[in-house]
Design a protein around this motif. Structure first.
Motif, PDB file in Angstrom:
ATOM      1  N   GLU A 232       0.832  -1.213   0.000  1.00 46.16           N
ATOM      2  CA  GLU A 232       0.000   0.000   0.000  1.00 46.16           C
ATOM      3  C   GLU A 232       0.861   1.256   0.000  1.00 46.16           C
ATOM      4  N   ILE A 233       0.515   2.193  -0.862  1.00 43.62           N
ATOM      5  CA  ILE A 233       1.196   3.477  -0.940  1.00 43.62           C
ATOM      6  C   ILE A 233       0.678   4.324   0.224  1.00 43.62           C
ATOM      7  N   ARG A 234       1.577   4.648   1.147  1.00 47.13           N
ATOM      8  CA  ARG A 234       1.169   5.309   2.389  1.00 47.13           C
ATOM      9  C   ARG A 234       1.576   6.782   2.395  1.00 47.13           C
ATOM     10  N   PRO A 235       0.811   7.603   3.103  1.00 49.58           N
ATOM     11  CA  PRO A 235       1.109   9.034   3.154  1.00 49.58           C
ATOM     12  C   PRO A 235       2.180   9.413   4.173  1.00 49.58           C
ATOM     13  N   ASP A 236       2.662   8.461   4.967  1.00 49.17           N
ATOM     14  CA  ASP A 236       3.607   8.763   6.046  1.00 49.17           C
ATOM     15  C   ASP A 236       4.776   9.599   5.549  1.00 49.17           C
ATOM     16  N   GLY A 237       4.871  10.838   6.048  1.00 56.50           N
ATOM     17  CA  GLY A 237       6.000  11.692   5.720  1.00 56.50           C
ATOM     18  C   GLY A 237       5.913  12.411   4.386  1.00 56.50           C
ATOM     19  N   TRP A 238       4.825  12.236   3.634  1.00 54.17           N
ATOM     20  CA  TRP A 238       4.735  12.858   2.311  1.00 54.17           C
ATOM     21  C   TRP A 238       4.168  14.264   2.400  1.00 54.17           C
ATOM     22  N   ASP A 239       4.833  15.124   3.206  1.00 60.62           N
ATOM     23  CA  ASP A 239       4.484  16.533   3.178  1.00 60.62           C
ATOM     24  C   ASP A 239       5.624  17.264   2.483  1.00 60.62           C
TER      25      ASP A 239
ATOM     26  N   VAL B  71      -3.536   9.055  -2.410  1.00 54.61           N
ATOM     27  CA  VAL B  71      -3.567   9.766  -3.696  1.00 54.61           C
ATOM     28  C   VAL B  71      -2.455  10.807  -3.790  1.00 54.61           C
ATOM     29  N   PHE B  72      -2.189  11.530  -2.722  1.00 56.85           N
ATOM     30  CA  PHE B  72      -1.194  12.595  -2.769  1.00 56.85           C
ATOM     31  C   PHE B  72       0.219  12.040  -2.924  1.00 56.85           C
ATOM     32  N   ALA B  73       0.541  10.985  -2.194  1.00 57.69           N
ATOM     33  CA  ALA B  73       1.852  10.351  -2.328  1.00 57.69           C
ATOM     34  C   ALA B  73       2.002   9.758  -3.728  1.00 57.69           C
ATOM     35  N   GLY B  74       0.964   9.095  -4.224  1.00 58.86           N
ATOM     36  CA  GLY B  74       1.008   8.510  -5.561  1.00 58.86           C
ATOM     37  C   GLY B  74       1.139   9.554  -6.655  1.00 58.86           C
ATOM     38  N   ALA B  75       0.440  10.671  -6.499  1.00 55.29           N
ATOM     39  CA  ALA B  75       0.529  11.749  -7.491  1.00 55.29           C
ATOM     40  C   ALA B  75       1.927  12.355  -7.511  1.00 55.29           C
ATOM     41  N   ALA B  76       2.560  12.464  -6.343  1.00 59.24           N
ATOM     42  CA  ALA B  76       3.931  12.985  -6.287  1.00 59.24           C
ATOM     43  C   ALA B  76       4.893  12.029  -6.982  1.00 59.24           C
ATOM     44  N   ILE B  77       4.758  10.738  -6.731  1.00 58.33           N
ATOM     45  CA  ILE B  77       5.615   9.749  -7.395  1.00 58.33           C
ATOM     46  C   ILE B  77       5.427   9.826  -8.905  1.00 58.33           C
ATOM     47  N   TYR B  78       4.174   9.889  -9.353  1.00 58.60           N
ATOM     48  CA  TYR B  78       3.896  10.014 -10.785  1.00 58.60           C
ATOM     49  C   TYR B  78       4.604  11.237 -11.374  1.00 58.60           C
ATOM     50  N   ALA B  79       4.459  12.381 -10.717  1.00 56.26           N
ATOM     51  CA  ALA B  79       5.045  13.624 -11.234  1.00 56.26           C
ATOM     52  C   ALA B  79       6.568  13.532 -11.307  1.00 56.26           C
TER      53      ALA B  79
ATOM     54  N   ILE C   9      -0.186  -6.549  -9.333  1.00 58.57           N
ATOM     55  CA  ILE C   9      -1.308  -5.629  -9.465  1.00 58.57           C
ATOM     56  C   ILE C   9      -0.825  -4.182  -9.378  1.00 58.57           C
ATOM     57  N   ALA C  10      -1.483  -3.327 -10.130  1.00 57.45           N
ATOM     58  CA  ALA C  10      -1.279  -1.879 -10.031  1.00 57.45           C
ATOM     59  C   ALA C  10      -2.669  -1.254 -10.046  1.00 57.45           C
ATOM     60  N   ALA C  11      -3.299  -1.223  -8.877  1.00 61.39           N
ATOM     61  CA  ALA C  11      -4.668  -0.748  -8.765  1.00 61.39           C
ATOM     62  C   ALA C  11      -4.695   0.678  -8.211  1.00 61.39           C
ATOM     63  N   SER C  12      -5.814   1.347  -8.441  1.00 57.36           N
ATOM     64  CA  SER C  12      -6.069   2.668  -7.889  1.00 57.36           C
ATOM     65  C   SER C  12      -4.923   3.627  -8.232  1.00 57.36           C
ATOM     66  N   ILE C  13      -4.332   4.317  -7.252  1.00 53.37           N
ATOM     67  CA  ILE C  13      -3.293   5.306  -7.539  1.00 53.37           C
ATOM     68  C   ILE C  13      -2.037   4.645  -8.104  1.00 53.37           C
ATOM     69  N   ALA C  14      -1.820   3.376  -7.840  1.00 48.49           N
ATOM     70  CA  ALA C  14      -0.662   2.667  -8.422  1.00 48.49           C
ATOM     71  C   ALA C  14      -0.790   2.591  -9.947  1.00 48.49           C
ATOM     72  N   SER C  15      -2.030   2.590 -10.455  1.00 42.14           N
ATOM     73  CA  SER C  15      -2.212   2.573 -11.917  1.00 42.14           C
ATOM     74  C   SER C  15      -1.796   3.906 -12.527  1.00 42.14           C
ATOM     75  N   LEU C  16      -1.953   5.000 -11.796  1.00 42.50           N
ATOM     76  CA  LEU C  16      -1.472   6.297 -12.275  1.00 42.50           C
ATOM     77  C   LEU C  16       0.053   6.293 -12.338  1.00 42.50           C
ATOM     78  N   ILE C  17       0.694   5.775 -11.293  1.00 42.49           N
ATOM     79  CA  ILE C  17       2.151   5.684 -11.291  1.00 42.49           C
ATOM     80  C   ILE C  17       2.614   4.872 -12.495  1.00 42.49           C
ATOM     81  N   ALA C  18       1.924   3.794 -12.805  1.00 41.58           N
ATOM     82  CA  ALA C  18       2.300   2.958 -13.949  1.00 41.58           C
ATOM     83  C   ALA C  18       2.259   3.744 -15.264  1.00 41.58           C
TER      84      ALA C  18
END
Length: 101
Positions: A25-32, A63-71, A87-96
């Motif tokens: 799971e892509i977690r928000p811990d520390g993603w500020d 979503v915020f951590a995943g969007a940052a990784i994507y960018a 699997i690459a579901a939900s925000i992981a599919s955006l990263i893909a």
């Protein structure tokens, strides 16, 4: 333990790409955005790489951590090849979708 990990260069050396593993799971811990956060650490690790193979096995997550990784991956000057190992579901599919291939 982080949901991602970098291997600076795949075994074999030479021009082998670095490998980014995104597992679980892509977690928000520390993603500020202040100081030396997880997002900044990720950016620094990625910027030290040339070409990158991204291996994803994730149900998604924050979503915020995943969007940052994507960018960061989308802006990366090296070639980004994405491989789905499960699997690459939900925000992981955006990263893909950040990959060149």
């Amino acid at each position: 333990m982080s949901f991602y990990g970098f291997l600076p260069q795949a075994e074999g050396g030479g021009n082998a790409p670095a490998q980014l593993m995104i597992c679980g799971e892509i977690r928000p811990d520390g993603w500020d955005w202040d100081g030396d956060t997880e997002a900044e650490r990720f950016r620094k690790q990625l910027s030290a790489c040339g070409d990158v193979d991204v291996v994803i096995n994730s149900p998604g997550g924050d979503v915020f951590a995943g969007a940052a990784i994507y960018a960061y991956l989308k802006a990366h000057p090296g070639r980004v090849v994405v491989k789905i190992a499960g699997i690459a579901a939900s925000i992981a599919s955006l990263i893909a979708m950040a990959g060149d291939e």
